[in-house]
Write a protein that holds these residues in place. Structure first.
Motif, mmCIF file in Angstrom:
data_model
loop_
_atom_site.group_PDB
_atom_site.id
_atom_site.type_symbol
_atom_site.label_atom_id
_atom_site.label_comp_id
_atom_site.label_asym_id
_atom_site.label_seq_id
_atom_site.Cartn_x
_atom_site.Cartn_y
_atom_site.Cartn_z
ATOM 1 N N ASP A 4 0.789 -1.229 0.000
ATOM 2 C CA ASP A 4 0.000 0.000 0.000
ATOM 3 C C ASP A 4 0.823 1.283 0.000
ATOM 4 O O ASP A 4 0.259 2.364 -0.165
ATOM 5 C CB ASP A 4 -0.931 0.013 1.227
ATOM 6 C CG ASP A 4 -1.986 -1.082 1.150
ATOM 7 O OD1 ASP A 4 -2.393 -1.435 0.029
ATOM 8 O OD2 ASP A 4 -2.388 -1.599 2.217
ATOM 9 N N HIS A 5 2.135 1.184 0.193
ATOM 10 C CA HIS A 5 2.932 2.409 0.229
ATOM 11 C C HIS A 5 2.909 3.085 -1.140
ATOM 12 O O HIS A 5 3.066 2.425 -2.174
ATOM 13 C CB HIS A 5 4.375 2.093 0.624
ATOM 14 C CG HIS A 5 5.152 3.320 0.987
ATOM 15 N ND1 HIS A 5 5.720 4.154 0.040
ATOM 16 C CD2 HIS A 5 5.444 3.868 2.207
ATOM 17 C CE1 HIS A 5 6.332 5.144 0.654
ATOM 18 N NE2 HIS A 5 6.184 5.006 1.949
ATOM 19 N N PRO A 6 2.723 4.416 -1.196
ATOM 20 C CA PRO A 6 2.592 5.112 -2.481
ATOM 21 C C PRO A 6 3.752 4.894 -3.447
ATOM 22 O O PRO A 6 3.556 4.910 -4.662
ATOM 23 C CB PRO A 6 2.492 6.593 -2.069
ATOM 24 C CG PRO A 6 1.975 6.559 -0.666
ATOM 25 C CD PRO A 6 2.542 5.324 -0.039
ATOM 26 N N LYS A 7 4.970 4.680 -2.934
ATOM 27 C CA LYS A 7 6.120 4.514 -3.817
ATOM 28 C C LYS A 7 6.282 3.079 -4.323
ATOM 29 O O LYS A 7 7.152 2.818 -5.167
ATOM 30 C CB LYS A 7 7.393 4.970 -3.105
ATOM 31 C CG LYS A 7 7.407 6.477 -2.856
ATOM 32 C CD LYS A 7 8.662 6.930 -2.146
ATOM 33 C CE LYS A 7 8.638 8.445 -1.943
ATOM 34 N NZ LYS A 7 9.827 8.942 -1.208
ATOM 35 N N LEU A 8 5.470 2.169 -3.818
ATOM 36 C CA LEU A 8 5.597 0.764 -4.199
ATOM 37 C C LEU A 8 4.293 0.147 -4.690
ATOM 38 O O LEU A 8 4.314 -0.883 -5.372
ATOM 39 C CB LEU A 8 6.129 -0.051 -3.017
ATOM 40 C CG LEU A 8 7.526 0.313 -2.505
ATOM 41 C CD1 LEU A 8 7.850 -0.479 -1.236
ATOM 42 C CD2 LEU A 8 8.583 0.063 -3.566
ATOM 43 N N CYS A 51 16.776 0.272 -1.133
ATOM 44 C CA CYS A 51 16.348 0.506 -2.511
ATOM 45 C C CYS A 51 16.894 1.830 -3.036
ATOM 46 O O CYS A 51 17.130 2.767 -2.278
ATOM 47 C CB CYS A 51 14.825 0.515 -2.595
ATOM 48 S SG CYS A 51 14.052 -1.069 -2.204
ATOM 49 N N ARG A 52 17.080 1.875 -4.340
ATOM 50 C CA ARG A 52 17.447 3.144 -4.980
ATOM 51 C C ARG A 52 16.277 4.119 -4.879
ATOM 52 O O ARG A 52 15.165 3.747 -4.499
ATOM 53 C CB ARG A 52 17.783 2.902 -6.455
ATOM 54 C CG ARG A 52 16.641 2.284 -7.223
ATOM 55 C CD ARG A 52 16.755 2.470 -8.717
ATOM 56 N NE ARG A 52 15.804 1.613 -9.399
ATOM 57 C CZ ARG A 52 14.506 1.858 -9.506
ATOM 58 N NH1 ARG A 52 13.985 2.953 -8.958
ATOM 59 N NH2 ARG A 52 13.715 1.025 -10.142
ATOM 60 N N ASP A 53 16.542 5.387 -5.248
ATOM 61 C CA ASP A 53 15.474 6.386 -5.267
ATOM 62 C C ASP A 53 14.310 5.879 -6.114
ATOM 63 O O ASP A 53 14.503 5.325 -7.200
ATOM 64 C CB ASP A 53 15.965 7.702 -5.854
ATOM 65 C CG ASP A 53 17.014 8.376 -4.992
ATOM 66 O OD1 ASP A 53 17.321 7.845 -3.904
ATOM 67 O OD2 ASP A 53 17.537 9.425 -5.409
ATOM 68 N N SER A 54 13.119 6.082 -5.614
ATOM 69 C CA SER A 54 11.937 5.598 -6.330
ATOM 70 C C SER A 54 11.740 6.357 -7.639
ATOM 71 O O SER A 54 11.908 7.577 -7.705
ATOM 72 C CB SER A 54 10.695 5.760 -5.450
ATOM 73 O OG SER A 54 9.533 5.441 -6.177
ATOM 74 N N ALA A 55 11.392 5.611 -8.679
ATOM 75 C CA ALA A 55 11.010 6.216 -9.959
ATOM 76 C C ALA A 55 9.523 6.067 -10.199
ATOM 77 O O ALA A 55 9.029 6.336 -11.291
ATOM 78 C CB ALA A 55 11.787 5.568 -11.109
ATOM 79 N N SER A 56 8.822 5.636 -9.167
ATOM 80 C CA SER A 56 7.385 5.420 -9.289
ATOM 81 C C SER A 56 6.637 6.737 -9.180
ATOM 82 O O SER A 56 6.898 7.543 -8.281
ATOM 83 C CB SER A 56 6.908 4.460 -8.191
ATOM 84 O OG SER A 56 5.536 4.209 -8.299
#
Length: 479
Positions: free
Chosen positions: A31-35, A230-235
């Motif tokens: 549920d996390h917005p970046k994942l 993890c690397r910086d999110s690209a989501s």
């Protein structure tokens, strides 16, 4: 159990694990917005198998339950062709953008189990038996598996493989009643937040004396001491109009730390056996796994070609130079498709009955795709030009005062509605220019090693007899 549904996959991800993204420890990767976008996209991949069971599912050879075709141990050329069709269908879901959908590791471990003899060499019979048992667990549980096989690069002068005493690489530091303890780091675990388990297996050959680093095993993501940075999110946000690709296909990549992690004995496939470690990946592994990787590449290039045609049509760019650049993408797509067909047509059988495609056509792609994919992105950006930035958002499109003006002043060529034009250019930018696009370009440049490294090693993967025969005709002529 039979092939899992997307709901069952997401339920499995809610267990404990230490995953960090952008400085935050993630409590719930679903549920996390970046994942959440990628988590639900992968759930759709699991559901896809139930929507197309004739293509994507097969009965387990022992239990009869339906399992993904990607778990198949190919025993004939027909088996390879069946697997090929299934791999292409999965790749089409993410248009080749997700390089580590679970079928990648499914194919990997099916190949390992199918080449049990190669793992049993050099006195590693017990490890080989445990690996075969694990592959049964993997396919029957329809587990989502990631891997991490590259040692961390600290000083290039030290070499790519760790020497004895290297304090950074993953290594065995002790034995326990039930297994061993490992310490160190590995890179990169793509798909890490969305996996149930993680695999470690051989990569580059290790030097003499580095026995402690000669390890292969699989463990749950929840294992104590296992940490994923993890690397910086690209989501991007879940708005699929504004972010058609990066809202769902950021599969993530993680630096993995093993902080004194216990590996149970039944999950340990190589335990300090340097000879086994250095030999097992030199036989059937490349040809087996590259069927999946090159089918994915073929799908991605097909998509890029189709996208370039739509970008050109949106502005009626039919000049010879634009058509030449689009034709360049088409040629990459066709060469890739043809190489996969050639490899499958020239398939071979290995000792033990495993069938794989021919190695040489796929290795040629492995060496060349890192050059093609950056060029594809460049072409899309050249054709798109400034138009990739003239793309109103959904919020702007929904504004009652702005929408009529957008429709009036931003249509496509030949009567194309403004909304269609905007969708095309937003899709092109997300594919070739966004944060996700930049990550994917870097990923493709070093996917299964760089182009220079693979070109330099081409003699390892091919037969030079055909070329030598042609040259020898002239060199061996009598005076």
């Amino acid at each position: 159990m039979p092939a899992r549904t997307g709901e069952q996959f997401l339920k499995g991800l809610r267990g404990p694990r230490e995953v960090w993204v952008d400085g935050e420890r993630i409590k719930d990767v679903v549920d996390h917005p970046k994942l959440t976008g990628a988590a639900h996209a992968l759930a759709e991949v699991f559901d896809l198998h139930h929507q197309h069971p004739d293509i994507l599912l097969m009965p387990d050879e022992e239990t009869g339950e339906p399992i993904p075709v990607s778990h198949m141990i190919p025993r004939s050329r027909d088996d390879l062709l069946r697997r090929s069709k299934a791999l292409r269908r999965v790749a089409e879901y993410s248009v080749g953008l997700m390089g580590r959908t679970p079928d990648y590791m499914n194919v990997t471990y099916a190949g390992f189990a199918g080449n049990r003899g190669g793992w049993a060499d050099h006195g590693n019979e017990a490890g080989a038996e445990r690996l075969v048992a694990y592959q049964k667990f993997l396919r029957r549980g329809d587990i989502s598996l990631t891997h991490t096989i590259v040692q961390p690069t600290v000083d290039k002068a030290m070499g790519d493989a760790p020497q004895a005493g290297n304090p950074y690489g993953l290594r065995k530091v002790g034995d326990t009643e039930h297994g061993i303890v490992v310490r160190g780091a590995r890179i990169l675990a793509t798909l890490a937040p969305f996996a149930d388990e993680i695999a470690v297996y051989p990569a580059l050959p290790l030097p003499a004396g580095a026995d402690a680093y000669a390890l292969s095993f699989c463990i749950p993501m929840s294992a104590p001491g296992l940490k994923f940075l993890c690397r910086d999110s690209a989501s991007a946000s879940s708005n699929r109009f504004d972010h058609p690709l990066s809202s769902r296909f950021d599969e993530q990549d993680a630096f993995v730390i093993f902080d004194d992690v216990e590996i149970p004995r039944d999950r340990l496939f190589i335990d300090g056996n340097l000879a086994a470690y250095n030999s097992v990946m030199t036989t059937s592994w490349p040809a087996n796994i590259q069927q999946q990787t090159m089918i994915r590449a073929s799908v991605k290039l097909d998509f890029a070609w189709g996208l370039a045609l739509r970008v050109a049509a949106a502005i009626n760019a039919a000049d010879p130079e634009t058509m030449r650049m689009i034709g360049e993408i088409w040629s990459y797509s066709e060469f890739t498709r043809s190489a996969v067909v050639a490899a499958e047509t020239e398939a071979r059988e290995w000792p033990g009955g495993l069938w794989t495609p021919a190695t040489a056509p796929l290795h040629a792609l492995r060496a060349t795709l890192p050059l093609w994919f950056p060029r594809v992105n460049e072409i899309l950006r050249l054709i798109g030009s400034h138009n990739v930035f003239a793309t109103p958002t959904t919020a702007q499109m929904a504004d009652k005062d702005l929408r009529p003006l957008i429709d009036q002043y931003l249509p496509g060529a030949k009567g194309m509605p403004a909304e269609e034009r905007i969708r095309i250019f937003r899709l092109a930018w997300d594919f070739a220019g966004s944060a996700l696009a930049s990550r994917n370009e870097q990923y493709e440049r070093f996917y299964l090693a760089s182009s220079p490294r693979n070109l330099a090693r081409h003699l390892v993967f091919t037969d030079r007899n055909r070329a030598d025969r042609l040259v020898d005709r002239f060199l061996k002529e009598p005076y």
